[in-house]
Design an enzyme around this catalytic site. Sequence first.
Site, mmCIF file in Angstrom:
data_model
loop_
_atom_site.group_PDB
_atom_site.id
_atom_site.type_symbol
_atom_site.label_atom_id
_atom_site.label_comp_id
_atom_site.label_asym_id
_atom_site.label_seq_id
_atom_site.Cartn_x
_atom_site.Cartn_y
_atom_site.Cartn_z
ATOM 1 N N GLN A 47 52.685 32.777 15.831
ATOM 2 C CA GLN A 47 51.260 32.969 15.505
ATOM 3 C C GLN A 47 51.076 33.835 14.266
ATOM 4 O O GLN A 47 50.185 33.591 13.459
ATOM 5 C CB GLN A 47 50.462 33.494 16.686
ATOM 6 C CG GLN A 47 51.109 34.587 17.449
ATOM 7 C CD GLN A 47 50.248 35.122 18.577
ATOM 8 O OE1 GLN A 47 49.107 34.716 18.759
ATOM 9 N NE2 GLN A 47 50.789 36.069 19.307
ATOM 10 N N ALA A 80 60.960 36.693 15.845
ATOM 11 C CA ALA A 80 61.272 37.758 16.802
ATOM 12 C C ALA A 80 61.550 37.179 18.174
ATOM 13 O O ALA A 80 61.030 36.111 18.523
ATOM 14 C CB ALA A 80 60.100 38.744 16.903
ATOM 15 N N TYR A 81 62.378 37.886 18.895
ATOM 16 C CA TYR A 81 62.567 37.630 20.329
ATOM 17 C C TYR A 81 61.551 38.533 21.017
ATOM 18 O O TYR A 81 61.674 39.750 20.999
ATOM 19 C CB TYR A 81 64.004 38.015 20.691
ATOM 20 C CG TYR A 81 64.346 37.930 22.167
ATOM 21 C CD1 TYR A 81 65.325 37.046 22.612
ATOM 22 C CD2 TYR A 81 63.732 38.750 23.104
ATOM 23 C CE1 TYR A 81 65.658 36.980 23.955
ATOM 24 C CE2 TYR A 81 64.056 38.689 24.436
ATOM 25 C CZ TYR A 81 65.018 37.805 24.855
ATOM 26 O OH TYR A 81 65.357 37.747 26.178
ATOM 27 N N TYR A 93 63.705 45.523 24.655
ATOM 28 C CA TYR A 93 62.988 44.935 23.516
ATOM 29 C C TYR A 93 62.661 46.020 22.485
ATOM 30 O O TYR A 93 62.913 45.848 21.288
ATOM 31 C CB TYR A 93 61.705 44.263 24.029
ATOM 32 C CG TYR A 93 60.729 43.883 22.943
ATOM 33 C CD1 TYR A 93 60.934 42.760 22.142
ATOM 34 C CD2 TYR A 93 59.575 44.648 22.720
ATOM 35 C CE1 TYR A 93 60.022 42.416 21.157
ATOM 36 C CE2 TYR A 93 58.662 44.304 21.737
ATOM 37 C CZ TYR A 93 58.892 43.192 20.953
ATOM 38 O OH TYR A 93 57.994 42.859 19.970
HETATM 39 N N1 LIG Z 1 53.180 39.110 20.068
HETATM 40 C C1 LIG Z 1 52.967 40.402 20.302
HETATM 41 O O1 LIG Z 1 52.238 40.773 21.217
HETATM 42 C C2 LIG Z 1 53.606 41.448 19.413
HETATM 43 C C3 LIG Z 1 53.405 42.809 19.683
HETATM 44 C C4 LIG Z 1 53.989 43.761 18.834
HETATM 45 C C5 LIG Z 1 54.761 43.354 17.763
HETATM 46 N N2 LIG Z 1 54.945 42.023 17.551
HETATM 47 C C6 LIG Z 1 55.783 41.629 16.429
HETATM 48 O O2 LIG Z 1 55.020 40.804 15.548
HETATM 49 C C7 LIG Z 1 55.860 39.833 14.940
HETATM 50 C C8 LIG Z 1 55.256 38.447 15.097
HETATM 51 O O3 LIG Z 1 55.149 38.111 16.472
HETATM 52 P P1 LIG Z 1 54.317 36.829 16.956
HETATM 53 O O4 LIG Z 1 53.243 37.320 17.827
HETATM 54 O O5 LIG Z 1 53.986 35.947 15.799
HETATM 55 O O6 LIG Z 1 55.416 36.126 17.866
HETATM 56 P P2 LIG Z 1 55.615 34.590 18.205
HETATM 57 O O7 LIG Z 1 54.318 33.863 18.167
HETATM 58 O O8 LIG Z 1 56.426 34.575 19.459
HETATM 59 O O9 LIG Z 1 56.490 34.083 16.992
HETATM 60 C C9 LIG Z 1 57.820 34.437 16.805
HETATM 61 C C10 LIG Z 1 58.491 33.283 16.141
HETATM 62 O O10 LIG Z 1 59.857 33.619 15.904
HETATM 63 C C11 LIG Z 1 60.629 32.482 16.191
HETATM 64 N N3 LIG Z 1 62.013 32.864 16.445
HETATM 65 C C12 LIG Z 1 62.526 33.444 17.550
HETATM 66 N N4 LIG Z 1 63.846 33.629 17.401
HETATM 67 C C13 LIG Z 1 64.156 33.154 16.169
HETATM 68 C C14 LIG Z 1 65.359 33.053 15.437
HETATM 69 N N5 LIG Z 1 66.510 33.485 15.957
HETATM 70 N N6 LIG Z 1 65.323 32.533 14.201
HETATM 71 C C15 LIG Z 1 64.156 32.071 13.664
HETATM 72 N N7 LIG Z 1 62.991 32.124 14.317
HETATM 73 C C16 LIG Z 1 62.993 32.660 15.556
HETATM 74 C C17 LIG Z 1 59.964 31.879 17.402
HETATM 75 O O11 LIG Z 1 60.394 30.559 17.595
HETATM 76 P P3 LIG Z 1 60.371 29.908 19.092
HETATM 77 O O12 LIG Z 1 58.919 29.768 19.416
HETATM 78 O O13 LIG Z 1 61.097 28.635 18.914
HETATM 79 O O14 LIG Z 1 61.047 30.909 19.978
HETATM 80 C C18 LIG Z 1 58.509 32.002 17.006
HETATM 81 O O15 LIG Z 1 58.088 30.891 16.237
HETATM 82 C C19 LIG Z 1 57.238 40.022 15.573
HETATM 83 O O16 LIG Z 1 58.021 40.858 14.767
HETATM 84 C C20 LIG Z 1 56.941 40.742 16.873
HETATM 85 O O17 LIG Z 1 58.028 41.502 17.357
HETATM 86 C C21 LIG Z 1 54.382 41.052 18.333
#
Ligand SMILES: NC(=O)c1ccc[n+]([C@@H]2O[C@H](COP(=O)([O-])OP(=O)(O)OC[C@H]3O[C@@H](n4cnc5c(N)ncnc54)[C@H](OP(=O)(O)O)[C@@H]3O)[C@@H](O)[C@H]2O)c1
Length: 297
Positions: free
Chosen positions: A13, A62-63, A127
């Site tokens: 996202q 991210a994981y 995490y």
């Molecule tokens: N979401 C939250 O609530 C939250 C809170 C605090 C911080 N963050 C940080 O914000 C950032 C963005 O998060 P987001 O909300 O956009 O998360 P997201 O929607 O889960 O997106 C993460 C993306 O990373 C991909 N991914 C996972 N492992 C990968 C790998 N080894 N190589 C390449 N791509 C990979 C995932 O693919 P798949 O879908 O195929 O797994 C997904 O498309 C991250 O750094 C996260 O830690 C997020």
Amino acid sequence: MSKKALVFGSRGQLGIEITRSLRRAGWAVVSFDRHTADVRQSDVVHSFVESESPELVVNCAAYNTVDRAEKEPAAAYYANALAVRNLATACRKGNARLVHFSTDYVFDGAKDQPYTEADWPHPRNAYGVSKLSGEHYAFAYLDSALVIRTCGVYGPEGIHTAHGNFVETMLRNAHAERQLRVVTDTIASPTFAPALAEKAVALAGDKRFGLYHAGGGQPVSWYDFAREIFAVCQLPADLVPTTRAEYPTQAERPLFSALSNERLEREGYGVMPSVREALVAYFDRREDALRQGNRGQ
Ligand SMILES: NC(=O)c1ccc[n+]([C@@H]2O[C@H](COP(=O)([O-])OP(=O)(O)OC[C@H]3O[C@@H](n4cnc5c(N)ncnc54)[C@H](OP(=O)(O)O)[C@@H]3O)[C@@H](O)[C@H]2O)c1
């Protein structure tokens, strides 16, 4: 000629919003999802950074499955820490700037005021440890890495992405007429992905580096956030307050993890939208996202 940026994790996202914001700001963007570039694979990351020769590399991969990470901390560490090492070493070799995102879960929640960049991290779960290690790798290998910590990310493209977001979970359960038990004693600052992307692109455009916090506009409990969601979308929901004690999870989470955006604001990047403003914008854009399907690429 426009400046070039690479985006890894482009189908998440935030990755989708970063790609859009970069393009709006005049960057030429080459985006990679997990299938085109797995950030855990050093040779893949190095070869793309070398062949594309970008000015900027943005890591949105991210994981994020916080509870599962307790059972498989190594998997979280590979994706959230060693992968950042791959990106940082590739940027160092290619003379590119790295933008990386981290989390409020680097904090233990012992505070009751929004966390600043000066607060000492003390993660409570695997995490959080993996994400803090990712920060260390970025700063260890690069003199000018930009690391942005954020919190509870929700973007309209969460309707299409594999992991979704809190808003979509609430809506799904409400539509299924399930009772929604949401915690009142966990406070965070849920963050609207398009607003976060705008700030990140502005910081990157100005060549800022170091550590920044960019969370939602105000601290809120997950229960109150859920109430706001249903108030804004005017959907009836059977919302019941609960507490952490009644709703244990595999991973320990900070009770308070709202982030202070004071540095961001002080340096002239404006305020993040309030909870209400962000949710109104979310539902506007969600309609578009539903109509258009996933056009994030
Ligand atoms: N979401 C939250 O609530 C939250 C809170 C605090 C911080 N963050 C940080 O914000 C950032 C963005 O998060 P987001 O909300 O956009 O998360 P997201 O929607 O889960 O997106 C993460 C993306 O990373 C991909 N991914 C996972 N492992 C990968 C790998 N080894 N190589 C390449 N791509 C990979 C995932 O693919 P798949 O879908 O195929 O797994 C997904 O498309 C991250 O750094 C996260 O830690 C997020």
